[in-house]
Design a protein around this motif. Sequence first.
Motif, PDB file in Angstrom:
ATOM      1  N   GLU A  52       0.824  -1.202   0.000  1.00 62.46           N
ATOM      2  CA  GLU A  52       0.000   0.000   0.000  1.00 62.46           C
ATOM      3  C   GLU A  52       0.855   1.246   0.000  1.00 62.46           C
ATOM      4  N   ALA A  91       3.731   0.209  -2.515  1.00 60.92           N
ATOM      5  CA  ALA A  91       3.027  -0.627  -3.485  1.00 60.92           C
ATOM      6  C   ALA A  91       3.930  -0.929  -4.666  1.00 60.92           C
ATOM      7  N   VAL A 117      -1.522  -7.454   0.869  1.00 64.06           N
ATOM      8  CA  VAL A 117      -2.631  -6.714   0.262  1.00 64.06           C
ATOM      9  C   VAL A 117      -2.447  -6.747  -1.251  1.00 64.06           C
ATOM     10  N   ARG A 123      -4.046  -6.192  -5.224  1.00 73.07           N
ATOM     11  CA  ARG A 123      -5.053  -5.662  -6.145  1.00 73.07           C
ATOM     12  C   ARG A 123      -4.778  -6.236  -7.528  1.00 73.07           C
ATOM     13  N   SER A 157      -5.997  -2.899 -10.428  1.00 74.80           N
ATOM     14  CA  SER A 157      -5.878  -1.472 -10.161  1.00 74.80           C
ATOM     15  C   SER A 157      -5.489  -0.754 -11.461  1.00 74.80           C
TER      16      SER A 157
END
Lengths: 295, 226
Positions: free
Chosen positions: B54, B58, B73, B75, B78
């Motif tokens: 994050e 990231a 985490v 994604r 994105s």
Amino acid sequence: MAKVVVASKALKPFDPAQAAKVIESQTRDHGGLISILEEIQLHYGYLPEGALRLVAEKTGRDLVDVYGVATFYRFFSLKPRGEHQISCCLGTACHVRGGALLAEEFQRQLGVKPGENTPDGKFSLETVACLGACALGPIVVGDGHYYSNVNSSRVKAIIQETLEGLKRKDPAADESLFPLTLHCPHCNHGLLDPDTPVDRQPSVRLLLAHQGRQGFLHLSRLYGSHGHSTQVEVPAGEVTDLYCPHCQALLNAPDDCPACGAARVALLLAGGGVFQVCSRRGCLEQTLDLDGRSF
Amino acid sequence: MAAFKLNGLVVEAEKGDTILDVARFYGFPIPTLCHMEGLSPYGACRLCVVEIGEGPQARLVTSCTYPIQEGLVVRTASERVVKARKMILELLLASCPQSKTIQDLAAAHEVRRQRFKQEYEDCILCGLCTRMCEEQMMAKAIGFRARGERRTIGTPFDLRSEECRLCGGCIYVCPACQLRCTYTQPEKAICGGCANLSPPCVEKEQFHDMMCYMDPCVACEITKEK
Ligand code: SF4
Ligand code: SF4
Ligand code: FES
Ligand code: FES
């Protein structure tokens, strides 16, 4: 005569589990293969197909993997190379100083493209990307001898000098040459350097200083051969200072060269004896002293 | 078991599973090219990138090789991921536009342009064929040779390999050639998945245009004229 004391190494106690781990990791990382291939190339000058097949068979590896590694490194050649090798540096620094033009000139004069051998088998030409001597570029290497700040007008002389090899004998054809194992007389460190072969044998590595410039000098370990390579270009006839690369001691012998009067370098022979060589570039004086008997 | 966040959803998965495995299990699509079930992950094509972490930490990683961890985490779609994916597809199109697989992927991800120098590589070095040959066919007849620009796939010394049993597995998985070649006997094609209406090598003169690196070709056994 000076006795050679073999430096006692602190040996680690044998631990089977530890050894198994090392072997396992070696096998997993394909360790050992490169040194085997290096050894073969040192012997034949290239990697013959049969030898690669044998390596695969003997080490239990797949031929594809052995072949993959052999083709991965520029150092390995799968084709026989010429008797003499000329490499032109085309690294960034040498390139901007005209390395490409030089390479072209070598191509023109030798009549071959990089990566090829001359039809008479005398020369093979190669281009390399940076030899780590950028400040002295453009660099050309002829049989392990570095030529610095080369311009096109020197191409012919370099080819000639590489061909003659400073009156070098042919180690493969000459039976009178035999290998020496040498140590520094001051710190007793072994001087053989397998990473920089000369005459296809590990070379004798010394530190050379000449007019404020320094670099390694690699001598042939074959007694009677005058093969060498160096990072510092020294004009013929100049006297140099030679030091041990381990303890940095000046290696001068008590008495001077009987042929030219320059200082001589004395090195210890494994098993007893002294080997002396003249520090003047181009002087071929060498003596071997085994227990008081001179050769 | 490790719990981690996948597109905002807290999910649990077995340690050692890759992000790709878990995302697909939960129904989040991730395109892949060099990944194939039954073959070891390789991470060559980078098409399967996802974003992990994050804020400033990231970063993009290849989901086919990245094992999940507690608290990760992830994604999978994105803005950054989509952009990177499109760029990778555009680059793939630049190097191998004739591949049906790449064309389909590009179309599915709305890549509408190709701004790079056009090339027609016959191999994208995805390593599918070598893994197929080694891991499923137990042959290890072909492998990577040389490196960088000169890297190619083939048999040692370019000789017909004794290990190769002409199973055709390598051609079957290749995204670049996909067994276009059936020469004169289409019915004897190894996989039948020919993407062309007429095989390009029916005329022998066109044979050198073919992409199949197997020499001689496993399907037709003609040797390429060099
Ligand atoms: S056809 Fe030969 S090279 Fe290709 S996968 Fe089968 S055994 Fe390997
Ligand atoms: S030949 Fe085909 S399968 Fe093999 S690496 Fe190249 S593109 Fe991939
Ligand atoms: S660029 Fe030629 S030695 Fe570095
Ligand atoms: S599918 Fe993950 S890098 Fe190719």
